[in-house]
Each structure stands twice: as structure tokens, then as C-alpha cells.
Write an enzyme that holds these catalytic residues in place. Structure first.
Site, PDB file in Angstrom:
ATOM      1  N   VAL A   8      30.283  65.901  10.775  1.00 44.01           N
ATOM      2  CA  VAL A   8      30.006  64.480  10.996  1.00 44.01           C
ATOM      3  C   VAL A   8      30.790  63.657   9.981  1.00 44.01           C
ATOM      4  O   VAL A   8      31.103  64.129   8.884  1.00 44.01           O
ATOM      5  CB  VAL A   8      28.491  64.176  10.886  1.00 44.01           C
ATOM      6  N   LEU A  28      28.276  69.163   5.511  1.00 45.92           N
ATOM      7  CA  LEU A  28      29.672  69.083   5.952  1.00 45.92           C
ATOM      8  C   LEU A  28      29.788  69.335   7.462  1.00 45.92           C
ATOM      9  O   LEU A  28      30.829  69.119   8.030  1.00 45.92           O
ATOM     10  CB  LEU A  28      30.514  70.120   5.202  1.00 45.92           C
ATOM     11  N   GLU A  29      28.727  69.823   8.035  1.00 46.17           N
ATOM     12  CA  GLU A  29      28.804  70.117   9.475  1.00 46.17           C
ATOM     13  C   GLU A  29      27.981  69.086  10.252  1.00 46.17           C
ATOM     14  O   GLU A  29      28.404  67.953  10.399  1.00 46.17           O
ATOM     15  CB  GLU A  29      28.356  71.559   9.727  1.00 46.17           C
ATOM     16  N   MET A  30      26.768  69.418  10.662  1.00 48.40           N
ATOM     17  CA  MET A  30      26.006  68.467  11.495  1.00 48.40           C
ATOM     18  C   MET A  30      25.140  67.520  10.667  1.00 48.40           C
ATOM     19  O   MET A  30      24.709  66.472  11.153  1.00 48.40           O
ATOM     20  CB  MET A  30      25.166  69.229  12.514  1.00 48.40           C
TER      21      MET A  30
END
Lengths: 344, 847
Positions: free
Chosen positions: A103, A145-147
Site C-alpha cells: 500500500v 510494507l504490504e497490505m
């Protein structure tokens, strides 16, 4: 009264019988052991690589619900990405990037592994920090760092969705729980098995299922010692191995060592485990470039060369590399989500 | 304690104990399952651990070429450990040792797993070196063979080295390692030859193998030391001990509970038996109740608090035959009555209401009329359970009887017209009505003329039929709102309501008169009658019903006096006259006690001897206020009121007493005449009185004469004849007064035993001027003489009249010519004087 007595006695008798049955029923139930089936002894096989079988006994409703969630962007903080954003099911279950974008455009620190056939792995993630898919699901969802999401938020969002709730209630009941959402996703992931690959057919006895070159490639693959690590049904995934057994990969890579490079050390904190990673599955390797945990290698030829050098301590001829690639292509099985074929 | 309470407590206890037993058993079952589950998992863990060891051995000894089995076992161990930790959370709180050991086990297991993974990695690498070395050695051998140049016997030495390496890999012994190291050092010392690069590669792999083999040895050594089975066994023992303890405790509890249950079962049996008895009692009571409600004459139905029918008797069905099919358990009262209404069960569809209201007595009574004429008394009462007990009593007979009594009290049985009571009620209503609406209402008082004759001549049966016929005609003359009624006898009344003028009343009266004039054909008789009608109008004439009735009555009398067969309206004069009459009547009754009446005697002279031979006793009333009142003013009144009976008695007694006195005083015998009215002849009172009086005061025969009019004799012909005969037997003379004015029928002269005729003074008055009167008088005298009757001429006032009468042979003379009526004393002296004169005039005849 004479006529009355037998009826009365009968009533008492019936009551006693009912009570007795009631009690014995409980004893009977308690006596019944809840035995699970023990693991059956597996057949020994001459071949290091075993055929891949579909995961049986999965609830189709859960799979459907899990698939929905897998593609649901509400699982990310800003509703921008879903599981499928990085694990593109059509393209081998990865996004073919060195590092995925999370994101707000953040970049991950490790290469995205495929989501196919993952339940065969002895653990999840490159460093094996999740022992199964259930533990794995929350990783990317909650990773900033991802969702970058959290389950309470996700539950709030999903609770508004009538259609989703209707399906959810059919499987898990009225209350929306994170555990159930994770279970659904994990169940869906367990269903992602690429079965019936040409090589599996070959193993099953169809000698013509793969080309002569592929057969030769398989022999090379074995003789070079690749199968020491890349073995089993998933052609890897069932053990850990140090990156750079015969030579120092990281020194020759020329870039600084990152936290991700430490691999299994991050879990065990034992110096011995530094630079050790879970051996990746090669089932869909022809579809999942770039390679290695750092995504530093973009072609399979290069990857094979590097593997020979750092893991086996030898050189491999370009001819043999091509043969091995031909063999690797035959490992790609079938799944309805997987539309990209090995030939491409 | 009551049996019901005992039963309830037993039930409760039974269920409590059963519930406890069940829950204890259930809990125990749960525990057993849990125990079994955990034990099973611990067992699986043991097995998996052994399996891992086995599979690792298979791998290390090259019997297995993949790690799938190991990986699977590893994952399973993870899962099982997590499950056990989760499932024993509560148990761990009870048994802290279990928790400690479990944590220890998991820790060791994790360590073992990690060690396993390292062994796997290392094993792979070792395998690689062993697999690669033959290839690379082979390549070098080929090279050497090809170049035919083998300095230092390199090929042999490498092969030898590899052989030792293999030997070492299979049977790793320290001496072999030393040998290997020596050989490697030897080969390393060889330098500057063309195979240097290949040799180095081979040596590095061999060295790697040795290094890894070394590591492997250490690892395997420590791996073998990792015995996690000990902890698993310990866990199993702790777990089993705990449950053994639990089972022991629960066994005692179970035993106690089962014994308790058994006891309660016995109690339950007792309760059931009691219930059975209660059931029988209930059935007997039900039968009694059934007998009771089925054997009463009243309809009975019981509705519960929800207004649903629960109980009823056959009478209830019979009372409402039209809804018999609808009467069933559970139907509500309203539904029932709606059905009854639909089927026309009730009169005028008047649905009776079920009374569920809580009035003071808790029950209500009302009447319910059915279309078939029956009438029920409803009695709805609240039951203790909030329902309604509904009782219907058939009072049709009572109601009919009551109606009959009411009818009889209000109607005339003969004519079926309203009677006096109802008439008065209706009249009062009519007055109210007129008052409210400011309209007129009239009362017609109808009296049939000569009805008595019909009764007398044709009998009462015919008279009754005639009255019914009259009633019918009267009813036909009036509107529906008007009322014709019979007051009694031949008296009828008609109330006319809402008339616009007095003229309307007159029209009705005329109509009635005309209608009644028509011939009545009763059987073979043709009867003609007429009616006299008095009319009074509200509010013109009167203010109340009593006054109206008396007004109408008065007006009717006026009509009668006006010649009958006509009508008269009431006037104020009538009222005044009536008042006077009433006052007079009142005074008259008092007058007797106050001695206000006196008798005067008018001498009657023998026309030949001029002696007093007769006297007429004439009554006089000396009223204290009005002075002297003439007889014609009050005799009629006395007759109407019936006072004449008393007055007549007084007159007779006075006259007889006087006569007796006179005879004692020495007067010459003569006859005293007393007037008799028709009322006195109606009964036998007069005969009785006379006989008593004459027994008490004996008079010579013929000393008393009774005077009566022609009409009196005619009207009472049958009775009169009988009476007259009786009078004669008592030695009383009879004379006919006012002869010539009445019927002038002479036949009765023969019929009745009469002694004297008195010619009415109206004939005498003009006897000297009127030739007709003279002829008539002569004829009467002749006739009388022919019948052997004496004749008295009344009202003789002049000498000419006297002479004429004397010439024509009239026997006796009465009148002012000789004397007016005289008081008793005066009369006595008159008699003495008159008789003396006559004696002196005719001494030859004196006695």
C-alpha cells in the site's frame, strides 16, 4: 384398581427403561474413542521427485469464500491491493517483480514466492517463520510494507457487505471472526495445486509424457545433485538450505547484506542458520522469475548457473542448462486459475 | 402436607437429581473425551518423533531420496503441539506441572526439529559432494588417459583417495579420517602439473565433504541426545494420574446420585399411583358433575377466562336447537350467539349479551326472548377462575301467565277492549301526550240507551253478544292511535288523540251514533239500540284524567236528558250543576241525621161526605242555608244516588208512626199515601221494611196507601206485579199517581192490583175550559169505576173544578181548594175542624 395396577406398573417400567437407556447412552458415548488416523507409512520410491496430488477433503464453500477474500482489496488498509495483487494466480502465483509493491507504493524486502502448492511446504515464508498457511495469512495482511491492515478493520468493512455476510454465514455462522476469514483464505490456498503435470504423468508411467530432451534434463538435474534439495512432490519446499554452500553468494553478489539475507537466522537466532532459506519449490519455477529471495536473477539460465556454482561448486554447460529448463517446464501442472502455460 | 405438594416436590427433586446425574455424566464424558483426545495426541507425537528418526535414518542411509515424509511429520508435530497447548489450557491451570513439562517438551522438540533441518541441509550437501566427485574424478581420468600423461600416478592416487572417502562416509572412523587427511596432503603437495586446476576442484569437494561429514557427526551426536520421548511419557503420566483421580471422585458421586435416582423413582411411582387415584376421583367427580348438570331443567354452559366453551349440558343444546351443531368445545359465546342470530334463533334478532362484567353480586339476570316464543331468564355469573357460568331458565310459562294476568288486569274479558284500569292509564298518557305536543285530546263517554231492556227481555247471553258487537263497531269507528275501552256494564269510552278541533270529536260521535243505530242481528233477534255520548276535550275542559272522566260522564247525562241517541259536549254549566247536585247530595245525607226533613200532609176530601178520607204525605226539606227546598229539587237526586232507599224508609216510618199517633189521638180513620220511587221497588227491601214496620206499628187495613207512577209500574212490570201482590197482602192500598201522563195504556189497570187512580193535575187545571180535558177526565173516571177503582183528582183549586168533578162522580178531591199540604199538627187540627164541620152540617150521619 385391579385393572389400573398393570398400566401403572407398565408406566414405571417404561420410565426405568428410558432412564437406563439414557444413562448407558452416555457411558457408550464416553467409551467411544476419538481416534484420528495415524500417518500411514509412505512408499519408498526410487525417484527423488514425487507426483503432486490435489489436497482432498476441502469444503467447497470455504474455498469459494476464501477465493473471494483472496481477491478482496478490503483486506488492505486503503482498499488498494488484495492477496492476488502480488500472488497473480494466472501467472504462476507471483507478480514477477524482484520485490512487490505494497500500500502507498511501499516496496517489500523479499521476493514474493508463489502461492501455488504451498501447503506442501514444511513451513511458510522464505525463512519458515510460519509453520503453516493459517499462520502465514496474517503476515502480508498486517505487514506495513504490504497490505498494512488489521483484522478488526477488515471485519468492520466486511460486516457491511450483505452479500459477503450471506455467504459467510452459510459456512461459519453469524459472527464474523478473523480466525474464520484466515481459515477460508488458507483453505483456498490449499486448493491451489497444480496437478497432472507432464512430468507427473511421466512418473506415473507414461514415458512419452515428456520429451526426450526433458528426460535427459531430468537425468542431468539428478546427476548434478539438484535433487539433493529440490526433491519431493513440490520439488523443494520441504527443507532449508544455506544460500552458498560451496561459494560465498553474498560476497560475490556485491550488494550489502540485508536483514532478509539472514534468512532462517531471523527465526532461530542461531549463527549456524545465517543465510539459510527454505528451499523453494521448482514446480512453477519457469513462470516465477525473477529468482532467489532477493529477486536478483531475472533469467532461469542465470539462476541455474548460479545454483550450480554456489550450491554445487561446479560449472554447468549451456547445453545442459537448456535441457534442465526443458525438464523444469514439464513440472508445471494444471489449475483452473493458472492460465499461463510453461511454453510461454 | 397435601398430596399435591408432595407430588410436586417429588417431581422437582426427581428432575433436579436427574439433571444433576445427567450433567455429571455429561461432564465426565466430556472429560473422558478430552482425556482420550490428549492422550491420543501425545501418543501421535511419540509416534511422529519415532517416524522422523526413522525417516531421517532412511535418508541418511540413502534409502530415501526426498524429504516429503519428514516435512509432513514435522508439520504434523507443529499442528499437534499447538492443538495440545490450546486444549490443555484449563487442564494446565489445574496441573502446573503439566504446563511446565509441556513447555519443556515443545522447547526441546523445536530444538530437535531445527537440528533435524540442519542435518537435512548438511546431508544434502554431503550427498552432492559424493555424487559429484565420481563425475569430476572420471573427467580427470579421461583427461589423463587422453593425454597419456600421468605424472605422479595421479589417477590412481585420486581413485584411491575417493575409495577411502567412500569408506569413511559409510564407516566414519577416526583412523580413516587421518588416512584421508594424509592422502589429501600428499596430493596437495604435488604441484606444477597440468591437472592442477582439476585436482584442486576435486580436493576442495573432498575437503568440503570431510568438513561437512565432521559437522554431521557432531550434529547427529547431539541429535541423538535429544530424547523428547521422556517428556512425552511424563505428560501422559501426569495426564492419566489426574484423570484417574477425577474418575475415583466422580464414581462415588455417581453412585450416590444413582441411588438417589432409584429412591426418587420409587417416589415417582408413588406419585403416579396417587395421580391415578386422583384421576379416578376426578372421573367420579366429573361423572357427578355430569349427572348434576344433565339432570337440571336449566340450560348450563361454562366458558373459561378466554371466553371459550368448556362445559355444557344437553338442556343447553335443547334450549338453542338451531345452533345445536355449532355448540362444541372451544367456541366462544359471541360466535355462538352470532350463529344463533344468523339462524334466526332470537326474537327480533336481539342478541343476548354474555355478562362478564364484575358487578357486585358477580352475576346478572336478564330476559332473553326467542323467536319461537320461549323466554329464558339468563343468569351469568363469574367463576373463581375468571370464566363465566351461564345459566338459562325457561320461564316461558311464567311469562305467559304474567302476560295473562296483566291482560286480565287491563282488558275486559268480554269485549277484549281495555278495561277501566288500562283506560285510565291510556287517558293519562294521552293527556301527557297532548300536553307535550300541544294538541287536543278528547274523551267520549258512551252509554247505551235501553241496554237494560235487552238484558231483561232477551237474557244476559244476548246482552253480552250485543256488547261484543258494540265494541267491534266502536273499534271500527276510530283510528289506531285512539283507544276504545269498556268501563263496565254498557258504558264505553273512547280516547281520541291528536285531534285538531272539537269538531273532530263531534264527527266521531256522530259516526258512532249512526253506526250503532244500525240493526244488530244476533241470532234470530234483530236489535235496535242507540247511544248517548258525552264529550270532553283536553285541555279546554279539564286538566287531569279524573276530571275528564267526570266531565264526559256529566256530558253523557246531559245527552241522555236531552232525549238520548245524541251527544253533548261538556260545558261549565254542567259542572256547576253537578257541583250543586253534589253539595245537595252531601247535605241531603246529613239532613236525615239533622232532622231537616219533615213530612207535610195534604188532606184529600171525599167529594160526597166532604170528610178527610185520605192524606198524601209530602216530604219537605228545611235546608239550614237554602231554606225550604222543594221535593222536585232533591227527590230525583236521591233516586240517582240511591239515597232514596234510606229516605223512603224514613218517610214510610214517619208516616206510619204519625198515622198511628193520629189514630191514638182520636182522628177518624183515613188512609195516608206515601210516594214510592222506582228504585225502592227494585229490590225486596220495601216489602221487608213494610212488613217489619206494620208488625211493629200495627195500622188498620187500608190505613196506608202506596203511590206510584204509571211509568214505574210499566218499567218494572214483572217485578212490580209480584211486589204489588205482596203489598196488598199486608193490607196496603195502591194508587197510581199522575195518571194520564205516562203510557196512557190502560191494559195494565187490569194487570195490576191497583185500588186508586189519581188524575194528573194537568188535566184538572183546564178542566173547565178545555173540552178535551173534560172528556178525558170523564173517560178516566168512568173507566176507573168500571174497573172498580176509586178516583182522586189532583190540583183542584177552584169551586168550578170541584163542581165539575163532583158532577162527574169523582170520588176524592185533592188540592188547594181545600188545603195546601200541612204540617202534622196543623193537619190534625184541620181534620178535627173539617170533620166537625161535616158532622155539624150533617148531624144525622154523625157517629
Amino acid at each position: 384398581m385391579k385393572a389400573v395396577f398393570p398400566r401403572q406398573a407398565f408406566k414405571i417400567l417404561v420410565s426405568v427403561i428410558i432412564f437406563t437407556v439414557y444413562i448407558s447412552l452416555f457411558f457408550a458415548v464416553s467409551a467411544q474413542a476419538n481416534h484420528n488416523h495415524l500417518i500411514t507409512s509412505e512408499t519408498l520410491s526410487d525417484e527423488p521427485i514425487q507426483p503432486l496430488h490435489a489436497h482432498e477433503d476441502l469444503d467447497p464453500e470455504k474455498i469459494t469464500l476464501g477465493r473471494r477474500l483472496f481477491f478482496d482489496k478490503r483486506l488492505s488498509k486503503d482498499n488498494s491491493i488484495s492477496c492476488s495483487s502480488c500472488h497473480n494466480l494466472a501467472h504462476g502465483g507471483t507478480d514477477n517483480l524482484p520485490f512487490s509493491t505494497g500500500v502507498n507504493g511501499t516496496t517489500g524486502k523479499i521476493n514474493t514466492p508463489t502461492v501455488y502448492n504451498t501447503h506442501l511446504n514444511l513451513a511458510q515464508f522464505w525463512d519458515g517463520r510460519a509453520s503453516n498457511l493459517i499462520e502465514q495469512v496474517s503476515g502480508p495482511v498486517e505487514n506495513p510494507l504490504e497490505m498494512a491492515a488489521n483484522w478488526p478493520d477488515i471485519i468492520r468493512k466486511l460486516d457491511q457487505d450483505r452479500d459477503f455476510m450471506r455467504r459467510y454465514k452459510k459456512v461459519y455462522g453469524n459472527k464474523l471472526k478473523a480466525d474464520n476469514l484466515i481459515d477460508a483464505i488458507a483453505t483456498f490456498e490449499k486448493s491451489l495445486n497444480t496437478v497432472n503435470s507432464p512430468f507427473d504423468r511421466f512418473l506415473a508411467g507414461d514415458k512419452n509424457a515428456i520429451s526426450a530432451q526433458a528426460r535427459e534434463g531430468y537425468q542431468i538435474f539428478k546427476s548434478y545433485g539438484c535433487t539433493a534439495c529440490h526433491q519431493g512432490a513440490n520439488v523443494g519446499g520441504n527443507m532449508y538450505q544455506k544460500m552458498g554452500v560451496m561459494a560465498d553468494y553474498f560476497e560475490e553478489r556485491g550488494t550489502p547484506i540485508t536483514e532478509a539475507d539472514l534468512g532462517r537466522y531471523n527465526v532461530t537466532h542461531d549463527d549456524y542458520d545465517k543465510f539459510t532459506f527454505k528451499v523453494p519449490s521448482l514446480r512453477l519455477v519457469v513462470l516465477t522469475a525473477p529468482y532467489f529471495h532477493d529477486g536478483s536473477v531475472s533469467s532461469l539460465e542465470q539462476a541455474i548457473n548460479k545454483m550450480a556454482r554456489y550450491q554445487l561448486g561446479r560449472e554447468i554447460s549451456a547445453e545442459d542448462v537448456q535441457k534442465v529448463i526443458t525438464f523444469l517446464k514439464t513440472l508445471v501442472g494444471e489449475h483452473k486459475e493458472l492460465t499461463q502455460s510453461a511454453a510461454e | 402436607m397435601k398430596k399435591e405438594q408432595y407430588a410436586l416436590i417429588t417431581y422437582l427433586l426427581f428432575f433436579v437429581v436427574t439433571a444433576t446425574v445427567v450433567s455429571v455424566l455429561y461432564k465426565r464424558n466430556q472429560q473422558l473425551q478430552e482425556y482420550d483426545l490428549i492422550q491420543n495426541k501425545l501418543e501421535q507425537l511419540k509416534e511422529l518423533d519415532a517416524r522422523i528418526d526413522r525417516d531421517l535414518l532412511l535418508n541418511l542411509s540413502f534409502y530415501s531420496s526426498n524429504y516429503d515424509a519428514l516435512a509432513e511429520s514435522s508439520t504434523r508435530i507443529d499442528t499437534l503441539q499447538r492443538e495440545i497447548t490450546k486444549q490443555t489450557t484449563r487442564f494446565s491451570q489445574d496441573e502446573p506441572e503439566f504446563k511446565t513439562v509441556l513447555q519443556q517438551y515443545i522447547q526441546n522438540s523445536t530444538r530437535k526439529k531445527r537440528q533435524l533441518e540442519r542435518i537435512k541441509s548438511l546431508s544434502s550437501s554431503i550427498k552432492n559432494t559424493l555424487q559429484y566427485l565420481p563425475t569430476v574424478i572420471n573427467e580427470l581420468s579421461h583427461k589423463i588417459t587422453a593425454s597419456r600423461h600421468d605424472p605422479e600416478d595421479l589417477r590412481f592416487r585420486i581413485n584411491q583417495l575417493f575409495g577411502v572417502l567412500l569408506d569413511y562416509n559409510i564407516f566414519p572412523r577416526h583412523d580413516k579420517k587421518q588416512l584421508l587427511e594424509e592422502k589429501i596432503a600428499e596430493l596437495e603437495s604435488l604441484s606444477n602439473h597440468i591437472y592442477q586446476k582439476d585436482l584442486n576442484n576435486i580436493l576442495s569437494h573432498i575437503q568440503a565433504n570431510l568438513r561437512m561429514k565432521n559437522q554431521m557427526e557432531n550434529m547427529l551426536r547431539s541429535y541423538n541426545k535429544m530424547n523428547i520421548n521422556k517428556e512425552l511419557s511424563r505428560l501422559q503420566i501426569i495426564h492419566t494420574n489426574y484423570f484417574t483421580e477425577q474418575t475415583k471422585n466422580s464414581y462415588i458421586i455417581n453412585l450416590v446420585l444413582i441411588i438417589l435416582s432409584a429412591l426418587l423413582f420409587i417416589s415417582l411411582g408413588y406419585v403416579i399411583q396417587n395421580l391415578k387415584k386422583a384421576h379416578i376421583r376426578a372421573r367420579i367427580n366429573h361423572a357427578r358433575l355430569y349427572d348434576a348438570i344433565e339432570n337440571i331443567n336449566e340450560a348450563f354452559a361454562l366458558f373459561d377466562a378466554e371466553d371459550k366453551l368448556v362445559l355444557w349440558n344437553r338442556q343447553f343444546e335443547l334450549f338453542y336447537p338451531k345452533i345445536r351443531k355449532q355448540i362444541r368445545e372451544g367456541i366462544s359465546y359471541n360466535e355462538l350467539m352470532a350463529a344463533a342470530e344468523a339462524l334466526g334463533q332470537f326474537k327480533n334478532n336481539n342478541i343476548p349479551r354474555l355478562h362478564t362484567s364484575n358487578d357486585l353480586q358477580g352475576h346478572t339476570k336478564e330476559l332473553e326472548y326467542l323467536a319461537d316464543g320461549r323466554c329464558f331468564l339468563t343468569s351469568d355469573s363469574k367463576t373463581s377462575s375468571g370464566g363465566t357460568a351461564c345459566v338459562r331458565i325457561d320461564i316461558s310459562d311464567q311469562v305467559k301467565l304474567e302476560e295473562k294476568i296483566i291482560w286480565q288486569a287491563n282488558y275486559d274479558a268480554l269485549t277484549r277492549l281495555p278495561n277501566r284500569t288500562l283506560f285510565l292509564d291510556r287517558l293519562a298518557q294521552a293527556i301527557q301526550h297532548a300536553k307535550r305536543d300541544s294538541t287536543l285530546c278528547a274523551l267520549l263517554f258512551i252509554d247505551l240507551d235501553k241496554f237494560k231492556d235487552v238484558n231483561d227481555t232477551l237474557g244476559h247471553d244476548v246482552g253480552d253478544i250485543l256488547l261484543v258487537a258494540v265494541a267491534e263497531r266502536l273499534s271500527s269507528c276510530i283510528r289506531k292511535i285512539d283507544t276504545a275501552s269498556r268501563l263496565g256494564g254498557d258504558e264505553f269510552t273512547i280516547i281520541l288523540q291528536e285531534i285538531s278541533s272539537t269538531h273532530d270529536a263531534a264527527s266521531v260521535a256522530i259516526h258512532i251514533i249512526k253506526k250503532l243505530e244500525e240493526v244488530f242481528q244476533i241470532g234470530e233477534h234483530e236489535i235496535f239500540i242507540s247511544a248517548s255520548i258525552g264529550i270532553t276535550v283536553y285541555p279546554d275542559d279539564a286538566r287531569n284524567s279524573t276530571q275528564m272522566l267526570s266531565n264526559a260522564d256529566m256530558a253523557m247525562y246531559q245527552a241522555k236528558e236531552a232525549g238520548r241517541n245524541t251527544y253533548r259536549f261538556y260545558t261549565e254549566e254542567m259542572n256547576q250543576e253537578m257541583k250543586t247536585r253534589l253539595q245537595l247530595e252531601k247535605d241531603m245525607r246529613n239532613a236525615l241525621a239533622r232532622n231537616e226533613f219533615v213530612l207535610e200532609y195534604q188532606p184529600i176530601i171525599d167529594s160526597q161526605s166532604n170528610k178527610v178520607v185520605h192524606a198524601e204525605a209530602l216530604i219537605r226539606w228545611q235546608h239550614p242555608e237554602l231554606g225550604r227546598i222543594a221535593p222536585d229539587k232533591f227527590i230525583h237526586l236521591a233516586e240517582e244516588t240511591g239515597f232514596i232507599i234510606q229516605l223512603g224508609e224514613w218517610v214510610l216510618r214517619t208516616a206510619v208512626t204519625q198515622m198511628n199517633q193520629w189514630l191514638k189521638d182520636g182522628l177518624q180513620p183515613f188512609s195516608v199515601a206515601v210516594n214510592i220511587s222506582s228504585r225502592q221497588l227494585e229490590s225486596d227491601i220495601l216489602i221487608k221494611l213494610l212488613s217489619e214496620l206494620l208488625t211493629e206499628i200495627p195500622l188498620p187495613r187500608h190505613a196506608l196507601t202506596l203511590e206510584m207512577t204509571e211509568s214505574l209500574l210499566i218499567e218494572n212490570s214483572s217485578r212490580s206485579n209480584n211486589a204489588l201482590e205482596k203489598f196488598r197482602e199486608l193490607g196496603v192500598n195502591l194508587s197510581i199517581d199522575d195518571f194520564g201522563t205516562g203510557y196512557s195504556s190502560l191494559s195494565y189497570l187490569k194487570q195490576f192490583p191497583v185500588d186508586i187512580l189519581k188524575i194528573d193535575k194537568s188535566f184538572i187545571h183546564d178542566i173547565t175550559q178545555d173540552k178535551d180535558d173534560a172528556i178525558l177526565t170523564n173517560a178516566i173516571i168512568d173507566l176507573a169505576h168500571n174497573f172498580n177503582l176509586k178516583v182522586i183528582a189532583e190540583g183542584v183549586e177552584t169551586i168550578r173544578q170541584l163542581n165539575f168533578l163532583k158532577q162527574n162522580g169523582c170520588d176524592m178531591i185533592q188540592g188547594y181548594y181545600y188545603s195546601q199540604p200541612l204540617p202534622a199538627d196543623d193537619f190534625y187540627h184541620y181534620c178535627l175542624k173539617q170533620n166537625r164541620q161535616q158532622n155539624s152540617l150533617k148531624p144525622s150521619n154523625g157517629t
